[in-house]
Scaffold this motif. Structure first.
Motif, PDB file in Angstrom:
ATOM      1  N   MET A   1       0.778  -1.261  -0.098  1.00  0.00           N
ATOM      2  CA  MET A   1      -0.094  -0.138   0.136  1.00  0.00           C
ATOM      3  C   MET A   1       0.933   0.796  -0.667  1.00  0.00           C
ATOM      4  N   ARG A   2       0.575   1.931  -1.105  1.00  0.00           N
ATOM      5  CA  ARG A   2       1.264   3.430  -0.362  1.00  0.00           C
ATOM      6  C   ARG A   2       0.455   4.828  -0.758  1.00  0.00           C
ATOM      7  N   LEU A   3       0.594   5.487   0.204  1.00  0.00           N
ATOM      8  CA  LEU A   3      -0.465   6.423   0.421  1.00  0.00           C
ATOM      9  C   LEU A   3       0.779   7.666   0.469  1.00  0.00           C
ATOM     10  N   ARG A   4      -0.074   8.349   0.067  1.00  0.00           N
ATOM     11  CA  ARG A   4       0.810   9.865  -0.492  1.00  0.00           C
ATOM     12  C   ARG A   4       0.225  11.319   0.738  1.00  0.00           C
ATOM     13  N   TYR A   5       0.934  11.693   1.069  1.00  0.00           N
ATOM     14  CA  TYR A   5       0.368  12.908   2.020  1.00  0.00           C
ATOM     15  C   TYR A   5       0.479  14.462   1.656  1.00  0.00           C
ATOM     16  N   ASP A   6      -0.404  15.584   1.561  1.00  0.00           N
ATOM     17  CA  ASP A   6       0.243  16.816   1.491  1.00  0.00           C
ATOM     18  C   ASP A   6       0.519  16.419   3.446  1.00  0.00           C
ATOM     19  N   VAL A   7       1.809  17.918   3.361  1.00  0.00           N
ATOM     20  CA  VAL A   7       2.578  18.329   4.642  1.00  0.00           C
ATOM     21  C   VAL A   7       2.614  19.358   5.108  1.00  0.00           C
ATOM     22  N   ARG A   8       2.331  20.529   5.538  1.00  0.00           N
ATOM     23  CA  ARG A   8       1.949  21.608   5.661  1.00  0.00           C
ATOM     24  C   ARG A   8       2.962  21.493   7.492  1.00  0.00           C
ATOM     25  N   LEU A   9       3.708  22.438   7.395  1.00  0.00           N
ATOM     26  CA  LEU A   9       3.677  22.482   9.631  1.00  0.00           C
ATOM     27  C   LEU A   9       4.874  24.069   9.139  1.00  0.00           C
ATOM     28  N   GLN A  10       5.221  24.317  10.120  1.00  0.00           N
ATOM     29  CA  GLN A  10       6.293  25.993  10.578  1.00  0.00           C
ATOM     30  C   GLN A  10       7.552  25.496  11.061  1.00  0.00           C
ATOM     31  N   ALA A  11       8.329  26.129  10.340  1.00  0.00           N
ATOM     32  CA  ALA A  11       9.218  25.927  10.810  1.00  0.00           C
ATOM     33  C   ALA A  11       9.930  27.569  11.431  1.00  0.00           C
ATOM     34  N   ARG A  12      10.166  27.811  12.142  1.00  0.00           N
ATOM     35  CA  ARG A  12      10.483  29.376  12.239  1.00  0.00           C
ATOM     36  C   ARG A  12       9.714  30.201  12.477  1.00  0.00           C
ATOM     37  N   GLY A  13       8.001  29.981  12.635  1.00  0.00           N
ATOM     38  CA  GLY A  13       7.478  31.003  12.666  1.00  0.00           C
ATOM     39  C   GLY A  13       6.614  30.832  10.926  1.00  0.00           C
ATOM     40  N   PHE A  14       7.451  30.481   9.744  1.00  0.00           N
ATOM     41  CA  PHE A  14       6.942  30.319   8.510  1.00  0.00           C
ATOM     42  C   PHE A  14       6.558  29.499   8.379  1.00  0.00           C
ATOM     43  N   PRO A  15       5.715  29.227   7.691  1.00  0.00           N
ATOM     44  CA  PRO A  15       3.939  28.028   7.106  1.00  0.00           C
ATOM     45  C   PRO A  15       5.309  27.690   5.581  1.00  0.00           C
ATOM     46  N   LEU A  16       5.885  26.689   5.841  1.00  0.00           N
ATOM     47  CA  LEU A  16       5.580  25.490   4.703  1.00  0.00           C
ATOM     48  C   LEU A  16       5.040  24.034   4.679  1.00  0.00           C
ATOM     49  N   THR A  17       5.355  23.748   3.241  1.00  0.00           N
ATOM     50  CA  THR A  17       4.354  22.708   2.434  1.00  0.00           C
ATOM     51  C   THR A  17       5.560  22.120   2.180  1.00  0.00           C
ATOM     52  N   GLY A  18       4.833  20.521   2.062  1.00  0.00           N
ATOM     53  CA  GLY A  18       5.694  19.871   1.078  1.00  0.00           C
ATOM     54  C   GLY A  18       4.378  18.687   1.142  1.00  0.00           C
ATOM     55  N   GLN A  19       5.380  17.602   0.415  1.00  0.00           N
ATOM     56  CA  GLN A  19       4.702  15.690   0.522  1.00  0.00           C
ATOM     57  C   GLN A  19       5.095  15.309   1.442  1.00  0.00           C
ATOM     58  N   GLY A  20       4.867  13.977   0.846  1.00  0.00           N
ATOM     59  CA  GLY A  20       5.055  12.567   2.414  1.00  0.00           C
ATOM     60  C   GLY A  20       3.866  11.268   1.561  1.00  0.00           C
ATOM     61  N   THR A  21       5.117  10.474   1.659  1.00  0.00           N
ATOM     62  CA  THR A  21       4.740   8.912   1.404  1.00  0.00           C
ATOM     63  C   THR A  21       5.154   8.321   2.418  1.00  0.00           C
ATOM     64  N   LEU A  22       3.696   7.312   2.987  1.00  0.00           N
ATOM     65  CA  LEU A  22       3.866   5.724   3.599  1.00  0.00           C
ATOM     66  C   LEU A  22       4.029   4.900   2.314  1.00  0.00           C
ATOM     67  N   ASP A  23       4.573   4.394   2.648  1.00  0.00           N
ATOM     68  CA  ASP A  23       4.799   2.306   2.027  1.00  0.00           C
ATOM     69  C   ASP A  23       5.069   1.235   3.177  1.00  0.00           C
ATOM     70  N   TRP A  24       3.616   0.592   3.005  1.00  0.00           N
ATOM     71  CA  TRP A  24       3.695  -0.129   4.093  1.00  0.00           C
ATOM     72  C   TRP A  24       3.230  -1.677   3.411  1.00  0.00           C
ATOM     73  N   ARG A  25       4.250  -2.540   2.981  1.00  0.00           N
ATOM     74  CA  ARG A  25       3.725  -3.989   2.560  1.00  0.00           C
ATOM     75  C   ARG A  25       4.227  -4.931   3.796  1.00  0.00           C
ATOM     76  N   HIS A  26       3.591  -5.887   2.845  1.00  0.00           N
ATOM     77  CA  HIS A  26       4.219  -7.705   4.072  1.00  0.00           C
ATOM     78  C   HIS A  26       3.351  -8.820   3.390  1.00  0.00           C
ATOM     79  N   ASP A  27       4.434  -9.630   3.675  1.00  0.00           N
ATOM     80  CA  ASP A  27       4.123 -10.824   2.866  1.00  0.00           C
ATOM     81  C   ASP A  27       3.397 -11.768   4.338  1.00  0.00           C
ATOM     82  N   GLY A  28       2.912 -11.395   5.372  1.00  0.00           N
ATOM     83  CA  GLY A  28       2.177 -12.253   5.816  1.00  0.00           C
ATOM     84  C   GLY A  28       2.980 -12.685   7.440  1.00  0.00           C
ATOM     85  N   GLN A  29       4.585 -12.684   6.966  1.00  0.00           N
ATOM     86  CA  GLN A  29       5.585 -13.147   8.350  1.00  0.00           C
ATOM     87  C   GLN A  29       6.566 -11.729   7.903  1.00  0.00           C
ATOM     88  N   ALA A  30       6.736 -10.953   7.364  1.00  0.00           N
ATOM     89  CA  ALA A  30       7.480 -10.020   7.738  1.00  0.00           C
ATOM     90  C   ALA A  30       6.851  -8.894   6.734  1.00  0.00           C
TER      91      ALA A  30
END
Length: 189
Positions: A1-30
């Protein structure tokens, strides 16, 4: 499964945007999970790998990269957890997770147990970071309707109950229609 995220953060008082992905896989054992977040503030990644057991995820190795790489190794044969930064080893508690596997394990707990989905229920999970171990309590806040870039989702909202005012605040929204993976995450320093 691959999920994509919009990323929003505050860094030193400035709003920033970005991208994120979560890759999740298993074979039933690992299993293997990788979360990568990228913005003008830089790239941060988390990687967790381990085994699937009747009690859920059993991490073996966790790696976190931001300014530098740090890792945690779960030594199930000796019942210890070791850290790359030279911190003393810690005891490996039953059901212990790392920062990334925790998000998926919480979803598995909700999926497997209807009683865990009761609003007000507190789920306690032992967690190993890259420096230490602690038990993190999460309160089930209830279901919420979310409008996300990928569409409308109903998700269970969980909130970490900080023990100390300096603890990070962590909120997760886990969607039953997406196998209880996090469809929204809010981390507040």
């Amino acid at each position: 499964m691959r999920l994509r995220y919009d990323v929003r953060l505050q860094a030193r008082g400035f709003p920033l945007t970005g991208q994120g992905t979560l890759d999740w896989r298993h074979d039933g054992q690992a299993y293997e999970a990788r979360l990568e977040l990228t913005s003008l503030a830089g790239t941060r990644s988390q990687h967790s790998a381990g085994r699937l057991t009747p009690r859920g995820l059993a991490p073996e190795r966790y790696v976190e990269r931001a300014r530098r790489e740090e890792s945690t190794t779960f030594h199930r044969d000796t019942g210890r957890v070791s850290f790359s930064g030279g911190q003393p080893e810690a005891a490996l508690a039953a059901g212990m997770q790392d920062r990334l596997s925790l998000q998926l394990q919480l979803g598995a707990l909700l999926a497997a147990d209807e009683a865990a989905r009761r609003p007000g229920q507190v789920l306690e999970v032992p967690v190993a970071t890259t420096h230490d171990t602690a038990t993190w309590p999460f309160r089930v806040e209830g279901q919420e309707e979310l409008r996300l870039p990928g569409g409308h989702q109903t998700a269970w909202r969980l909130q970490r109950l900080p023990r100390d005012p300096a603890d990070q605040k962590l909120e997760l929204w886990l969607s039953p229609s997406q196998a209880y993976v996090p469809v929204r995450l809010r981390l507040t320093q």
